[in-house]
Design a protein around this motif. Structure first.
Motif, short mmCIF file in Angstrom:
data_model
loop_
_atom_site.label_atom_id
_atom_site.label_comp_id
_atom_site.label_asym_id
_atom_site.label_seq_id
_atom_site.Cartn_x
_atom_site.Cartn_y
_atom_site.Cartn_z
N GLY A 96 1.97 6.54 -6.94
CA GLY A 96 0.86 7.40 -7.37
C GLY A 96 1.22 8.87 -7.24
O GLY A 96 0.98 9.67 -8.14
N PHE A 97 1.83 9.23 -6.10
CA PHE A 97 2.27 10.61 -5.91
C PHE A 97 3.36 10.99 -6.90
O PHE A 97 3.40 12.12 -7.40
CB PHE A 97 2.76 10.83 -4.48
CG PHE A 97 1.68 10.82 -3.45
CD1 PHE A 97 0.47 11.46 -3.67
CD2 PHE A 97 1.86 10.16 -2.25
CE1 PHE A 97 -0.53 11.44 -2.71
CE2 PHE A 97 0.87 10.13 -1.28
CZ PHE A 97 -0.34 10.78 -1.52
N ALA A 112 0.83 -1.20 0.00
CA ALA A 112 0.00 0.00 0.00
C ALA A 112 0.87 1.26 0.00
O ALA A 112 0.57 2.23 -0.71
CB ALA A 112 -0.93 0.00 1.21
N GLN A 113 1.95 1.25 0.77
CA GLN A 113 2.83 2.41 0.80
C GLN A 113 3.49 2.64 -0.55
O GLN A 113 3.58 3.77 -1.03
CB GLN A 113 3.89 2.26 1.88
CG GLN A 113 4.75 3.51 2.01
CD GLN A 113 5.80 3.39 3.09
OE1 GLN A 113 6.16 2.29 3.50
NE2 GLN A 113 6.29 4.51 3.54
N ASN A 134 3.71 9.83 -9.92
CA ASN A 134 3.06 10.05 -11.21
C ASN A 134 2.37 11.40 -11.25
O ASN A 134 2.39 12.10 -12.27
CB ASN A 134 2.08 8.93 -11.52
CG ASN A 134 2.77 7.66 -11.94
OD1 ASN A 134 3.86 7.69 -12.50
ND2 ASN A 134 2.14 6.53 -11.69
N LEU A 135 1.75 11.79 -10.14
CA LEU A 135 1.11 13.11 -10.09
C LEU A 135 2.14 14.23 -10.22
O LEU A 135 1.92 15.22 -10.93
CB LEU A 135 0.34 13.28 -8.78
CG LEU A 135 -0.95 12.49 -8.65
CD1 LEU A 135 -1.51 12.62 -7.24
CD2 LEU A 135 -1.96 12.96 -9.68
N LEU A 136 3.27 14.08 -9.54
CA LEU A 136 4.32 15.08 -9.61
C LEU A 136 4.88 15.20 -11.02
O LEU A 136 5.06 16.31 -11.54
CB LEU A 136 5.44 14.73 -8.63
CG LEU A 136 6.58 15.71 -8.55
CD1 LEU A 136 6.12 16.99 -7.86
CD2 LEU A 136 7.75 15.12 -7.80
N LEU A 137 5.12 14.07 -11.67
CA LEU A 137 5.65 14.10 -13.03
C LEU A 137 4.63 14.68 -14.01
O LEU A 137 4.98 15.41 -14.93
CB LEU A 137 6.08 12.70 -13.46
CG LEU A 137 7.31 12.16 -12.73
CD1 LEU A 137 7.51 10.69 -13.06
CD2 LEU A 137 8.54 12.96 -13.06
N SER A 138 3.34 14.37 -13.79
CA SER A 138 2.29 14.93 -14.65
C SER A 138 2.19 16.43 -14.47
O SER A 138 2.02 17.18 -15.44
CB SER A 138 0.95 14.29 -14.33
OG SER A 138 0.98 12.93 -14.60
N LYS A 139 2.32 16.90 -13.23
CA LYS A 139 2.27 18.33 -12.95
C LYS A 139 3.40 19.05 -13.67
O LYS A 139 3.20 20.08 -14.30
CB LYS A 139 2.36 18.58 -11.45
CG LYS A 139 2.40 20.03 -11.07
CD LYS A 139 2.60 20.21 -9.58
CE LYS A 139 2.82 21.66 -9.24
NZ LYS A 139 3.15 21.85 -7.83
N ARG A 140 4.62 18.48 -13.60
CA ARG A 140 5.76 19.08 -14.28
C ARG A 140 5.54 19.14 -15.78
O ARG A 140 5.85 20.13 -16.44
CB ARG A 140 7.03 18.32 -13.97
CG ARG A 140 7.52 18.51 -12.57
CD ARG A 140 8.79 17.74 -12.34
NE ARG A 140 9.29 17.92 -10.99
CZ ARG A 140 10.34 17.31 -10.50
NH1 ARG A 140 11.01 16.47 -11.24
NH2 ARG A 140 10.71 17.53 -9.27
N HIS A 141 5.00 18.05 -16.33
CA HIS A 141 4.75 18.00 -17.77
C HIS A 141 3.74 19.07 -18.19
O HIS A 141 3.92 19.76 -19.19
CB HIS A 141 4.26 16.60 -18.16
CG HIS A 141 3.95 16.44 -19.60
ND1 HIS A 141 4.93 16.38 -20.57
CD2 HIS A 141 2.78 16.35 -20.25
CE1 HIS A 141 4.37 16.25 -21.74
NE2 HIS A 141 3.06 16.23 -21.58
N LEU A 142 2.67 19.21 -17.42
CA LEU A 142 1.64 20.20 -17.73
C LEU A 142 2.18 21.62 -17.59
O LEU A 142 1.84 22.51 -18.38
CB LEU A 142 0.43 20.01 -16.83
CG LEU A 142 -0.41 18.77 -17.13
CD1 LEU A 142 -1.47 18.58 -16.04
CD2 LEU A 142 -1.07 18.88 -18.49
N MET A 143 3.00 21.85 -16.57
CA MET A 143 3.55 23.20 -16.38
C MET A 143 4.47 23.57 -17.55
O MET A 143 4.44 24.70 -18.03
CB MET A 143 4.29 23.28 -15.05
CG MET A 143 3.36 23.23 -13.85
SD MET A 143 4.22 23.24 -12.28
CE MET A 143 4.73 24.94 -12.19
N ARG A 144 5.26 22.62 -18.02
CA ARG A 144 6.12 22.89 -19.18
C ARG A 144 5.29 23.18 -20.42
O ARG A 144 5.65 24.02 -21.23
CB ARG A 144 7.04 21.70 -19.44
CG ARG A 144 8.26 21.71 -18.59
CD ARG A 144 9.28 20.71 -19.11
NE ARG A 144 10.14 20.32 -18.01
CZ ARG A 144 10.12 19.14 -17.42
NH1 ARG A 144 9.34 18.20 -17.86
NH2 ARG A 144 10.92 18.89 -16.40
#
Length: 73
Positions: free
Chosen positions: A52-53, A45-46, A55-65
C-alpha cells in the motif's frame, strides 16, 4: 506469425513492468528482503501495508511528474 508473437510479448512486458515496480520499491527502498515467520496473519498484514505504501509512493511520483516537479528532490 512472428510479428503477432512479438506484439503479444510486448503487451506482456508492459504489464510485467507495471507489476514489478511495487516489488522494486518494497525490496529496495523499504529494505524488505527476507521475512521471519511471525504468523501468517501478521506477515500478510505487513505485506499489505508495504505494498500500500509502495503504491502511494509510486502515485506521488506520477503526480509530481504530471505537474512538472522533479520527484527525486
Amino acid at each position: 506469425e512472428g510479428q503477432l508473437q512479438e506484439q503479444i510479448e510486448r503487451l506482456k512486458a508492459k504489464v510485467r513492468a507495471k507489476v514489478e515496480h511495487p516489488f522494486h520499491v518494497v525490496k529496495n527502498l523499504f529494505h524488505y528482503r527476507k521475512t521471519r515467520y511471525r504468523g501468517l496473519t501478521k506477515n500478510t498484514a505487513q505485506l499489505f501495508s508495504l505494498f500500500g505504501f509502495a503504491n502511494l509512493l509510486l502515485s506521488k511520483r506520477h503526480l509530481m511528474r504530471a505537474h512538472g516537479i522533479n520527484p527525486s528532490c
